[in-house]
Design an enzyme around this catalytic site. Structure first.
Site: not given
Ligand code: SUG
Length: 446
Positions: A23, A25, A111, A175, A215, A251, A364, A370
């Protein structure tokens, strides 16, 4: 006014959970590339967070992991032969493609979609738009299966409208709820839906704001507002400040969190004017001044906000009406983040704080918020959804047992080439779809 509750729909961590550094960024993903992962522990950490919410009285449900490695993708990019041959070839000729096909990233349910509650929509239905997740290759494999799953979970078209993802175009890159906020006097009352976006230039080629990708597009928010039939005065688009993206806030939910009339944000999340617009629009809609709290750079740097994931806490309403903050464990041991939490609690923005250990996901770049998709539902809507995914003490026990039976303790990057992993994952998912009474949802079952 209808009474409504917020269902938290959490992604179950998949059997191939690994650190492939995919991923761009996302600082944690990039830094932990190649690290050994612990899928069993990761899944159990997620389940324990869900159990906590359930025990606090917050309605909780699960989203099943996706099938990985995803053979339809490996075939689409040119690999041929039996499943086993394809994996062997991909491992040898294009390990990056194999890694992309093996990510368990569907676990980050924030997401998966954007959801508009029925109190906000002109046809009185709950609307879902699964995110097209265009910006990162591994995540672009999720939308079609998310759509399928959401249609199984929310089947009754009298109450629910599950749209297709937006067209797969860069100008509409989306997203989902990680870039969306909803403020309201109570869950069941009309709310203000805030669609944040990272780039105001919808029709340009891929845009990087210095080095990281933007994104979330402006175009996606506009399209979702229209197709969800959100009333005119109940939706606004707000641009995020570019510097926060370059600091690793890929995000909006890394720099802001909200619930009901509370919005907590980092100083560098939005510009002054945007905050004034949100405040004014919100006040007009809910008829009282909302509680906006800014955390200034001096008290918690943007860098520390991204490192601790303070803003990725879940701010939830408990049955009695109090709010609770479900914060990542990483905040407890970080003096500045902990001090901010204590201060917010003193200001009575929430009355209860729980720290959760989701470290496998955090490595991650995925924190507590999330991992969940918020779905505001009336009693009737809650009853109309598929009940097999609702977390109960029994289902928690069954899922824990299922993880212990099927998941590997650890995975090193080279293990993705092991053809047994595919067999094990399919067997696990087959059993899971039966346990959750989902019918056939995976490509390998169709
Ligand atoms: O898209 N990480 C995810 C984390 C998503 C976090 N979600 C929210 N902020 N709501 C992402 O960046 C890492 C996968 C890897 O590198 O193996 C990853 O996809």
């Amino acid at each position: 006014m209808m009474q409504a509750v917020e269902l938290n729909l959490d992604g179950i961590v998949g059997p191939t959970h690994n650190y492939a550094g995919l991923a761009a960024g996302n600082l944690a993903s990039m830094r932990n590339r190649g690290r050994k992962s612990y899928p069993r522990k990761a899944a159990l950490q997620g389940l324990d967070k869900m159990r906590l919410l359930m025990e606090l009285g917050v309605p909780q449900a699960v989203l099943p992991p996706h099938e990985r490695p995803y053979l339809p993708f490996l075939r689409a990019v040119g690999f041929r032969g039996s499943d086993q041959a394809i994996i062997a070839k991909a491992a040898k000729e294009n390990p990056l493609m194999l890694a992309n096909s093996s990510s368990s990233s569907a676990m980050w349910a924030a997401n998966a979609a954007t959801v508009s509650p029925s109190a906000d929509t002109r046809d009185g239905k709950v609307h879902f738009t699964p995110a097209n997740l265009l910006s990162e290759l591994h995540r672009s494999l999720e939308p079609s299966v998310n759509t399928r799953i959401l249609r199984v979970l929310f089947p009754n078209t009298r109450y629910f409208a599950v749209h297709d993802p937006l067209p797969a175009a860069w100008a509409l890159r989306d997203e989902g709820a990680a870039n969306y906020l909803r403020l309201a006097a109570s869950h069941g009352e009309p709310g203000l839906e805030i669609f944040t976006f990272d780039s105001a230039q919808p029709y340009q080629a891929q845009e990087y704001l210095h080095h990281f990708p933007a994104r979330q597009s402006l175009g996606a928010g506009i399209a979702v507002r229209h197709r969800h039939l959100i009333r005119e005065d109940q939706a606004i688009g707000i641009q995020r400040a570019g510097e926060s993206i370059d600091a690793g806030a890929f995000h909006a939910d890394l720099v802001t969190m909200g619930n009901l009339d509370v919005l907590i944000y980092h100083q560098q999340a939005f510009d002054r004017q945007s905050i004034a617009v949100m405040r004014k629009t919100c006040q007009r809609l809910i008829g009282a001044p909302p509680r906006f709290v800014e955390i200034i750079e001096e008290n918690l740097s943007l860098k520390d906000a991204v490192q601790t994931y303070l803003f990725n806490s879940q701010l939830v309403t408990l049955p009695g009406g109090d709010m609770a903050l479900i914060a990542p464990e990483e905040c407890r041991s970080h003096p500045a983040a902990k001090a901010q939490i204590d201060l917010l609690q003193q200001q009575q923005l929430f009355n209860r704080v729980e720290f959760v250990d989701v470290r496998q996901s955090m490595l991650n770049g995925g924190g507590p918020a999330c991992l969940r998709l918020r779905v505001v539902l009336t009693k009737k809507e809650l009853a109309a959804m598929h009940q097999g995914v609702r977390l109960t003490p029994l289902l928690y026990k069954q899922l824990t047992h299922w993880v212990q039976k099927h998941y590997r303790e650890s995975l090193a990057p080279a293990d993705l080439a092991d053809p047994a992993l595919l067999r094990e994952s399919r067997k696990a998912l087959d059993e899971l779809s039966a346990l959750l009474q989902l019918g056939s949802i995976y490509d390998f079952q169709l």
